[in-house]
Design an enzyme around this catalytic site. Structure first.
Site, PDB file in Angstrom:
ATOM      1  N   CYS B  77     -21.954 -38.556  -6.516  1.00  0.00           N
ATOM      2  CA  CYS B  77     -20.810 -38.914  -7.365  1.00  0.00           C
ATOM      3  C   CYS B  77     -21.044 -40.189  -8.170  1.00  0.00           C
ATOM      4  CB  CYS B  77     -19.546 -39.017  -6.527  1.00  0.00           C
ATOM      5  SG  CYS B  77     -19.083 -37.424  -5.787  1.00  0.00           S
ATOM      6  N   CYS B 200      -6.251 -34.883  -2.256  1.00  0.00           N
ATOM      7  CA  CYS B 200      -7.628 -34.547  -2.648  1.00  0.00           C
ATOM      8  C   CYS B 200      -7.737 -34.422  -4.163  1.00  0.00           C
ATOM      9  CB  CYS B 200      -8.044 -33.212  -2.036  1.00  0.00           C
ATOM     10  SG  CYS B 200      -7.754 -33.084  -0.262  1.00  0.00           S
ATOM     11  N   LYS B 322      -8.170 -38.201  -9.081  1.00  0.00           N
ATOM     12  CA  LYS B 322      -7.057 -37.414  -8.552  1.00  0.00           C
ATOM     13  C   LYS B 322      -6.325 -36.616  -9.636  1.00  0.00           C
ATOM     14  CE  LYS B 322      -3.955 -35.948  -5.733  1.00  0.00           C
ATOM     15  NZ  LYS B 322      -3.867 -34.749  -6.591  1.00  0.00           N
ATOM     16  N   HIS B 326     -12.457 -34.688 -11.623  1.00  0.00           N
ATOM     17  CA  HIS B 326     -13.721 -35.240 -11.131  1.00  0.00           C
ATOM     18  C   HIS B 326     -14.881 -34.273 -11.379  1.00  0.00           C
ATOM     19  CE1 HIS B 326     -16.632 -37.346  -8.861  1.00  0.00           C
ATOM     20  NE2 HIS B 326     -16.386 -36.878  -7.672  1.00  0.00           N
TER      21      HIS B 326
END
Lengths: 384, 384
Positions: B77, B200, B322, B326
Site C-alpha cells: 500500500c 473497512c 475509507k 483505495h
C-alpha cells in the site's frame, strides 16, 4: 552472490540471507551492518511465482533489517538493474551514504510451463495482446528477421551458446558449468524456429547483493571499489504490431546512449560487458545495438572472436543468462558482481586482462524495457 | 486524478490515460509533454490482479511515453508514495529535471474475496505465515488491543468513518460521496470484531498522476507549486508473533521522524494530513504514531475534533481511503493531489484555511512498510 541453480533445498529467504552474507563477507575492510541505511529489493516474485503481494519486508524480514527503509522494484528482467539505478539516485541525492541492493528470484519451484513461458504469453491482459505467444516465439521472430536481413545463421547463435557455456564453466557462481559445442546447440530440439533448447536461458533460482556508497567514502570499505559511471533506462512497445522493427531492440540503443553520455565514454571504451542473453539471438543483436559493431555485423564481430575471452570486448564472461542462469530479479545485480570481480582483476580463469570499464545490459519483455549501467575501476574524473 | 470508484467501463490503460490527461491539464502554465524526461509507475497490478509481469511499459504504452525510462515500484500500500519518493531522489540527484509519477490500480474486476482479502492472507508463502488471517482480522487485533490498553471504543472508530465520509461527500474525486453516521457504522455487520463493514475501506479502481520538477524551475509551470520537504520509509515485521506491540505501528513513527527531520519540522507544524485509514482503527492509531497527540490519546484528540475539518489538524480531508477509495498503487499519489489542492487553497468546501504544510502517510501490510512524505506551499528555505 550465491551460486545460481536449482535450489529446491533453499527458500527465498535462505537465498536472500545467503547473498547478503556473501556480500558482507566480500567487503575488503569489513562493514558494520548498521552502516547500511536503506535497501532496494529487486524481485518479480509477487507477479511471477507467489501471486501475492511482496513488499520491502521480503528483504527486511530475513536479514533483520527493520526498521530501515526498503523499496521494492519490479521491472521485468530489468528488475535488478533498476534497483541498482534507484539506489544510486538516492545516494547521489545525498539522502543516504551507504545502502544495500539485493536481487532475488525463486523460480524452480513451479514447472517452466507455468513460469517463464506463461509469464510472457500473458504479459498484457488486453484484447490486443497475443495469446499463446511465448518468449521463444517472440524472440524467434527477431532471429528469423535478422537472418533474412543480414545473413545471420543458426551457427552464429550456436557459437554464442558455446561461448557462454565455456565462460560459465570457469565461473563458480554459474548454474551450468559444462561446456557445450555449437554442434550440440544446432542438434538440440527446436523450441520455436530458429531457436532450439540450447539457445534458451534456463529458469533459475538465485540471489545477489551489493553494497553501494558515495564515491568519496568508498575507501572506508575497500581500497579497490568499483564506480558507477552512468545509467540509462528506456522503453519500447511490447506488442509486435506496434514495433518499428524486428532486427534491433531500439530501447537498447536509447538506454546505452543515455548511459554512455552520463559516463562520458564511447562504446569503444568498454572493456567487457554482461548482456541480456535470454536467447542467443538477443545477445547477437545486442552487440549491434550497444555499438560494439555496426548494424548487421554482429555475426562478423562474433566470427572475429570480438566477444570471446581474449577478444576485443568479451561479453558475458560470467556465462551470461545462458550458463550462469537467469533468476530474474537477481540477474542485474549479479552482473554487477561479475564486473566487481573483473574490474578488480579477481575473476580468475575468466579474467579480462586490464579491464577498466564494464557495462551491464538487461532487457525486459521483448525489448520493452532496457537498462544499461556502466561501471569503472577508477573514479569517473580520473577515468575521463 | 480521475474519480475513484468502480470503473467497469474503463481498462487499466483508460484510467492511466485519464489521470495523465487530468494531470497535464492541471499544470497552471501548461506543459509540453516532451519535457517529461522519465516516469515512475506505482502499481501492484502484477501481483494483485493480473498475476502477470507488469513493467514500466504498462505506463509507457497507454500514454505513448516511448522511449523514455519508466521504473515500476511495488511496495504494497506504500506503492504510490514510494514511486513519488524514488522520483524525487532522481531529481535531487540531478539526473532529471521534470518527471512524471503515476499510480494506478484496477481492483474491481475480480470479487473482493479474491483480492484484498486473499492478498493479505497469503502475503507470505512460508510455513510460518498465518493462513486465513485476513486484513480485517489482523487490524482487528490492533483494535482490541488498543481498546483494552487505552479505553478506545467502537464509537471512536465510527466517528472516524463518519468524518471521512463527510469529507468524501465534499470531494468530487471520491468513490463514496454519501454521508454515513457513527450509528450506521456501529450497526453494520461485523467483519472481524470489532471492525464492521463500515470500518473497512473499499476495494477501488483508480489512477492519479503528478508532475515533479526541481524547485528552482517549478515556476516554469506554475506560480504556486507545492514543495516536497521530506520523506521517510520504514519497515517492521509482518507476522504477528514477531511484532513488538499491537497498539502502535512502530514503522509509522520511524518513517515520520525521518520525514520530519528531513523537512526540519515538528508534528505540530503540520496543518493537515492524508493518512492510511484502510480501517478506522488504523487512522486512530496513526494520530498517535505521527505525534499529532500523545500515545493512547487518539480517542481524546478525536473527541476534541482535532482531525475534523475546522479542527486542529484535519485528517483525510479527501475522504481518505475509507470514502475516497483505495486503488492501492494510486492511493499515495492521490494523497499528493489532495495536498496540491489544499496547499494552494483550491480545495473548495473541504479547504483547510491557511494550510501551509501537509503530510501523506501510507502503510503496507500490517504496519510492515510505512512511508511518510511532507509537502509545503513555500520553498523549504523560506518555510524553515
Amino acid at each position: 552472490m550465491i551460486k545460481f541453480g536449482e535450489h529446491f533445498d533453499m527458500s527465498y529467504e535462505d537465498m536472500v540471507v545467503g547473498a547478503y552474507r556473501e556480500c558482507l563477507a566480500s567487503v575488503d575492510k569489513g562493514i558494520d551492518e548498521d552502516r547500511l541505511e536503506a535497501a532496494w529489493l529487486g524481485t518479480c516474485a509477487g507477479s511471477l511465482i507467489r501471486q501475492e503481494i511482496v513488499t520491502g519486508a521480503a528483504l527486511a524480514e530475513p536479514i533483520r533489517f527493520f526498521p530501515r527503509p526498503v523499496t521494492r522494484i519490479e521491472n521485468a528482467c530489468c528488475t535488478g538493474s533498476d534497483a541498482v539505478r534507484n539506489a544510486a539516485f538516492a545516494i547521489a541525492a545525498g539522502v543516504y551514504d551507504v545502502v544495500l541492493v539485493v536481487g532475488a528470484e525463486k523460480m524452480r519451484d513451479i514447472p517452466s510451463r507455468d513460469s517463464l513461458i506463461r509469464q510472457t504469453s500473458v504479459m498484457f491482459h488486453e484484447w490486443w495482446a497475443p495469446r499463446g505467444a511465448t518468449a521463444p516465439n517472440r524472440f524467434g521472430q527477431f532471429a528469423t528477421a535478422h537472418m533474412k536481413a543480414y545473413g545471420t545463421e543458426r551457427e552464429h547463435m550456436g557459437l554464442i551458446a558455446e561461448k557462454n557455456h565455456h565462460h560459465g564453466s570457469l565461473n563458480p557462481h554459474s548454474f551450468f558449468r559444462k561446456e557445450i559445442s555449437c554442434e550440440q546447440v544446432l542438434a538440440a530440439p527446436i523450441i520455436s524456429w530458429p531457436l532450439g533448447l540450447l539457445d534458451c536461458c534456463p529458469t533459475t533460482d538465485g540471489a545477489a547483493a551489493i553494497v553501494m556508497t558515495r564515491a568519496d567514502i568508498a575507501h572506508d570499505f575497500s581500497d579497490s571499489p568499483i564506480y558507477l559511471y552512468g545509467s540509462g533506462l528506456a522503453t519500447d512497445p511490447l506488442i509486435s504490431p506496434w514495433k518499428s522493427e524486428f532486427t534491433a531492440f531500439p530501447a537498447t540503443t536509447t538506454a546505452a546512449q543515455a548511459a554512455y553520455k552520463m559516463a562520458g565514454i564511447e562504446p569503444t571504451d568498454v572493456d567487457l560487458a554482461e548482456v541480456h542473453d535470454c536467447f542467443t539471438i538477443t545477445e547477437l543483436i545486442t552487440y549491434e545495438d550497444l555499438g560494439f559493431c555496426e548494424k548487421g555485423e554482429g555475426k562478423d564481430w562474433l566470427e572475429r572472436r570480438g566477444p570471446m575471452l581474449g577478444g576485443e570486448r568479451p561479453v558475458n564472461t560470467s556465462g551470461g543468462l545462458k550458463a550462469k542462469g537467469h533468476p530474474i530479479g537477481a540477474t542485474g545485480v549479479s552482473q554487477v558482481v561479475e564486473l566487481w570481480e573483473q574490474l578488480r582483476g579477481q575473476a580468475g580463469d575468466r579474467q579480462v586482462e586490464g579491464a577498466k570499464i564494464g557495462l551491464t545490459h538487461n532487457m525486459g519483455g521483448i525489448g520493452t524495457v532496457v537498462l544499461v549501467n556502466i561501471f569503472g575501476s577508477a573514479p569517473i574524473a580520473e577515468a575521463a
